[in-house]
Design an enzyme around this catalytic site. Structure first.
Site, PDB file in Angstrom:
ATOM      1  N   CYS A 233       0.825  -1.210   0.000  1.00 54.66           N
ATOM      2  CA  CYS A 233       0.000   0.000   0.000  1.00 54.66           C
ATOM      3  C   CYS A 233       0.858   1.258   0.000  1.00 54.66           C
ATOM      4  O   CYS A 233       0.499   2.266  -0.574  1.00 54.66           O
ATOM      5  CB  CYS A 233      -0.921  -0.013   1.210  1.00 54.66           C
ATOM      6  SG  CYS A 233      -0.042  -0.370   2.720  1.00 54.66           S
TER       7      CYS A 233
ATOM      8  N   GLU B  60      -3.354   3.790  -8.268  1.00 54.84           N
ATOM      9  CA  GLU B  60      -2.564   2.723  -7.660  1.00 54.84           C
ATOM     10  C   GLU B  60      -2.567   1.506  -8.583  1.00 54.84           C
ATOM     11  O   GLU B  60      -3.628   1.025  -8.961  1.00 54.84           O
ATOM     12  CB  GLU B  60      -3.184   2.356  -6.312  1.00 54.84           C
ATOM     13  CG  GLU B  60      -2.414   1.292  -5.570  1.00 54.84           C
ATOM     14  CD  GLU B  60      -3.059   0.952  -4.228  1.00 54.84           C
ATOM     15  OE1 GLU B  60      -4.270   0.684  -4.196  1.00 54.84           O
ATOM     16  OE2 GLU B  60      -2.326   0.960  -3.224  1.00 54.84           O
TER      17      GLU B  60
HETATM   18  P1  NAD Z   1     -10.064  -5.483  -1.339  1.00 54.73           P
HETATM   19  O1  NAD Z   1     -10.753  -4.226  -0.922  1.00 54.73           O
HETATM   20  O2  NAD Z   1     -10.483  -6.105  -2.624  1.00 54.73           O
HETATM   21  O3  NAD Z   1     -10.243  -6.613  -0.252  1.00 54.73           O
HETATM   22  C1  NAD Z   1      -9.858  -6.413   1.092  1.00 54.73           C
HETATM   23  C2  NAD Z   1     -10.717  -7.273   1.990  1.00 54.73           C
HETATM   24  O4  NAD Z   1     -12.073  -6.817   1.902  1.00 54.73           O
HETATM   25  C3  NAD Z   1     -10.739  -8.750   1.604  1.00 54.73           C
HETATM   26  O5  NAD Z   1     -10.735  -9.527   2.783  1.00 54.73           O
HETATM   27  C4  NAD Z   1     -12.059  -8.888   0.874  1.00 54.73           C
HETATM   28  O6  NAD Z   1     -12.603 -10.186   0.932  1.00 54.73           O
HETATM   29  C5  NAD Z   1     -12.923  -7.911   1.640  1.00 54.73           C
HETATM   30  N1  NAD Z   1     -14.095  -7.429   0.905  1.00 54.73           N
HETATM   31  C6  NAD Z   1     -14.298  -7.363  -0.434  1.00 54.73           C
HETATM   32  N2  NAD Z   1     -15.520  -6.850  -0.697  1.00 54.73           N
HETATM   33  C7  NAD Z   1     -16.095  -6.563   0.485  1.00 54.73           C
HETATM   34  C8  NAD Z   1     -17.334  -5.979   0.873  1.00 54.73           C
HETATM   35  N3  NAD Z   1     -18.241  -5.599  -0.030  1.00 54.73           N
HETATM   36  N4  NAD Z   1     -17.574  -5.806   2.190  1.00 54.73           N
HETATM   37  C9  NAD Z   1     -16.670  -6.162   3.115  1.00 54.73           C
HETATM   38  N5  NAD Z   1     -15.481  -6.732   2.814  1.00 54.73           N
HETATM   39  C10 NAD Z   1     -15.193  -6.928   1.515  1.00 54.73           C
HETATM   40  O7  NAD Z   1      -8.515  -5.168  -1.332  1.00 54.73           O
HETATM   41  P2  NAD Z   1      -7.335  -6.173  -1.688  1.00 54.73           P
HETATM   42  O8  NAD Z   1      -7.283  -6.293  -3.177  1.00 54.73           O
HETATM   43  O9  NAD Z   1      -7.417  -7.394  -0.861  1.00 54.73           O
HETATM   44  O10 NAD Z   1      -6.064  -5.371  -1.157  1.00 54.73           O
HETATM   45  C11 NAD Z   1      -5.403  -4.450  -1.923  1.00 54.73           C
HETATM   46  C12 NAD Z   1      -5.700  -3.061  -1.425  1.00 54.73           C
HETATM   47  O11 NAD Z   1      -5.416  -2.950  -0.046  1.00 54.73           O
HETATM   48  C13 NAD Z   1      -4.826  -2.029  -2.102  1.00 54.73           C
HETATM   49  O12 NAD Z   1      -5.599  -0.922  -2.497  1.00 54.73           O
HETATM   50  C14 NAD Z   1      -3.855  -1.618  -1.022  1.00 54.73           C
HETATM   51  O13 NAD Z   1      -3.339  -0.331  -1.148  1.00 54.73           O
HETATM   52  C15 NAD Z   1      -4.660  -1.771   0.212  1.00 54.73           C
HETATM   53  N6  NAD Z   1      -3.800  -1.977   1.381  1.00 54.73           N
HETATM   54  C16 NAD Z   1      -3.658  -0.941   2.260  1.00 54.73           C
HETATM   55  C17 NAD Z   1      -2.832  -1.067   3.367  1.00 54.73           C
HETATM   56  C18 NAD Z   1      -2.657   0.072   4.343  1.00 54.73           C
HETATM   57  O14 NAD Z   1      -2.117  -0.152   5.409  1.00 54.73           O
HETATM   58  N7  NAD Z   1      -3.090   1.276   4.028  1.00 54.73           N
HETATM   59  C19 NAD Z   1      -2.158  -2.265   3.585  1.00 54.73           C
HETATM   60  C20 NAD Z   1      -2.323  -3.304   2.682  1.00 54.73           C
HETATM   61  C21 NAD Z   1      -3.162  -3.139   1.583  1.00 54.73           C
END
Ligand code: NAD
Length: 491
Positions: free
Chosen positions: A286, A385
């Site tokens: 991230c 991103e």
């Molecule tokens: P994502 O939003 O697709 O998924 C994250 C989580 O949310 C997963 O467990 C997923 O199953 C869940 N999810 C999906 N749809 C949902 C809904 N409608 N309601 C509730 N939960 C739901 O993200 P990803 O692809 O897993 O991760 C990548 C993203 O995470 C990138 O944008 C990255 O920048 C961010 N990230 C941020 C940090 C930080 O500390 N700021 C750290 C790691 C990753």
């Protein structure tokens, strides 16, 4: 590998009996079928966490007692470091040495929050000086209740630790929903807390798809707080739900972090940190410094060195010796990153290095370390991103220009600045609108320091004492100390 959910201290099959594929991104082989929890399992998990919070021992134990268990969790994690790191590589694809760092950081996180749990005992209440001497008052901090945690796939166990450790330290109970792309180590955490003697129901782990398990958790009325790390799109949905229900949330979202390199920088050090800042964990970070801004006079020589060094990065299966760049996490993520590169080219960017599947890798989601130049400041590739090993490099004129370009983003998670001039670094660091600023480096992360973003990169801070506060409520207790009647109604 676990094929059951961990609810109320028991390993149970999902109510609807579903499962989903876990794929090794280096081989594209399905290595496991993980349990697919749904709203019914979330109901059971929240009920177990509620029961453990309302009548169980955990919130009533002293911080010192909780710390004993947190340290046991850390010890077991360290004892199982290699097995856990191995699982992380199979699930996520990252190089094994990076997975080992992650697991060591997981243990470090539990140990740090054990110390913070003990500190809660030292200052259980804060006296408040009131202007009216007939009253005394104090502030006490209490666990917020039942917390939900929804986490992404890029640091599977570490992202769990960043939420589970402070929540447990505070005395909360929790329901954890790992990413469907990387559920393996989070499910192992169930077995670890069980062995460490965590009371049943304090931590419940429900793997499953986002809409099927994540959404019911985020919408559940039995949750007092929701901590989310993931994409801006999902974060926005969670915030909309939280707005409806007035729920306490913290959000750690995406970034497009700048790395500002001034011309007086050592070129070799700059190349080293730029590469670490974007190619570590395949750029699926991230805080990845994916926009590199280089002062004009250094731009051409730095770019030449960066392209030359990036081409030498050893690509391979995360378990192979010497691998520095593994595969991307999934087919979906791979296609997304390839599409972003294609869009960058279509919008006028030039590929200075990489940009395609490396030769000799017919299977696995492998991508060469990619360097793009000549893009416009409003192009997709410069503003959005990408979450892959893709870095955009652009020249800047002077300090003011660098700060303007760096801050021209809807994100504000992290930023980095490099120069031999310390005063300039400090000045630029203060001018950058980001929650984390690195000087003369990029990415080192410490559990003691606050983590979180400005702007659309999120709300709130994790890690350190800030992370503990996410799981604490503040209550005032005020006492009428006078022997005289109050005399408002009864005169
Ligand atoms: P994502 O939003 O697709 O998924 C994250 C989580 O949310 C997963 O467990 C997923 O199953 C869940 N999810 C999906 N749809 C949902 C809904 N409608 N309601 C509730 N939960 C739901 O993200 P990803 O692809 O897993 O991760 C990548 C993203 O995470 C990138 O944008 C990255 O920048 C961010 N990230 C941020 C940090 C930080 O500390 N700021 C750290 C790691 C990753």
């Amino acid at each position: 590998m676990k094929d059951k959910l961990f609810i109320a201290g028991q390993w149970v099959a999902p109510v609807k009996g579903g499962s989903f594929d876990v794929v090794n991104p280096a081989t594209e082989q399905t290595i496991h079928r993980a349990p697919a929890g749904t709203a019914e399992d979330i109901d059971l998990a929240v009920a177990a966490a509620r029961q453990a919070f309302d009548v169980g021992p955990w919130p009533r134990m002293s911080g010192r007692e909780r710390a004993v268990i947190l340290r046991r969790i850390a010890d077991i994690i360290l004892a199982e470091k290699h097995a856990l790191a191995h699982l992380e590589v199979l699930d996520n694809g990252k190089p094994l040495p990076e997975a080992i760092w992650d697991i060591e950081d997981v243990a470090g996180c539990f140990n740090l929050y054990a110390t913070f749990a003990e500190e809660l005992d030292e200052n259980p209440e804060e006296p408040i000086a009131l202007a009216d001497a007939r009253f005394s008052s104090k502030a006490v901090r209490e666990p917020i209740g039942v917390a939900g945690a929804i986490i992404p796939w890029n640091y599977p166990l570490l992202m769990a630790a960043w939420k589970v450790a402070p929540a447990l330290a505070a005395g909360c109970t929790m329901v954890l929903k790992p990413s469907e792309l990387t559920p393996l180590t989070a499910l192992e955490l169930g077995a670890i807390v069980e062995r460490a003697g965590l009371p049943a129901g304090v931590l419940n782990i429900v793997s499953g798809l986002g809409p099927d398990a994540g959404q019911p958790l985020s919408e559940h009325p039995g949750i007092d707080k929701l901590a989310f790390t993931g994409s801006v799109a999902t974060g926005s949905k969670i915030m909309a739900t939280a707005a409806r229900d007035i729920k306490n949330i913290s959000l750690e979202l995406g970034g497009k972090s700048p790395f500002v390199v001034f011309a007086d920088s050592d070129i070799e050090k700059a190349v080293e940190w730029i590469m670490f800042g974007i190619f570590w964990n395949q750029g699926q970070v991230c805080s990845a410094t994916s926009r590199v801004l280089v002062e004009e006079s250094l731009y051409a020589p730095l770019l030449e060195r960066l392209v030359a060094e990036a081409a030498k990065i050893r690509i391979g299966d995360g378990l192979a010796d010497g691998t520095l760049l593994g595969p991307l996490v999934s087919s979906g993520q791979y296609q997304k990153v390839l599409a972003a590169i294609a869009r960058g080219k279509a919008e006028g960017a030039t590929i200075a290095g990489g940009g395609k599947r490396p030769e000799g890798f017919d299977t696995g989601y492998f991508l060469e370390p990619t360097i793009l130049i000549d893009m416009t400041e409003n192009s997709f590739i410069w503003t959005e991103e990408i979450f892959g090993p893709v870095v955009c490099v652009k020249p800047f004129r002077d300090e003011a220009d660098a700060i303007r370009m760096a801050n021209d983003s809807r994100f504000g998670l992290a930023a980095a600045v490099m120069s031999k001039d310390k005063a300039r670094c400090e000045r630029v660091a203060k001018g950058l609108r980001a929650g984390i600023v690195w000087i003369n480096c990029s990415q080192p992360t410490f559990a003691e320091a606050p983590w979180g973003g400005y702007k659309q990169s999120g709300i709130g801070r994790e890690l350190g004492r800030w992370g503990l506060s996410n799981y604490l409520e503040t209550k005032q207790i005020t006492t009428f100390e006078s022997d005289d009647p109050w005399g408002w109604y009864i005169k």
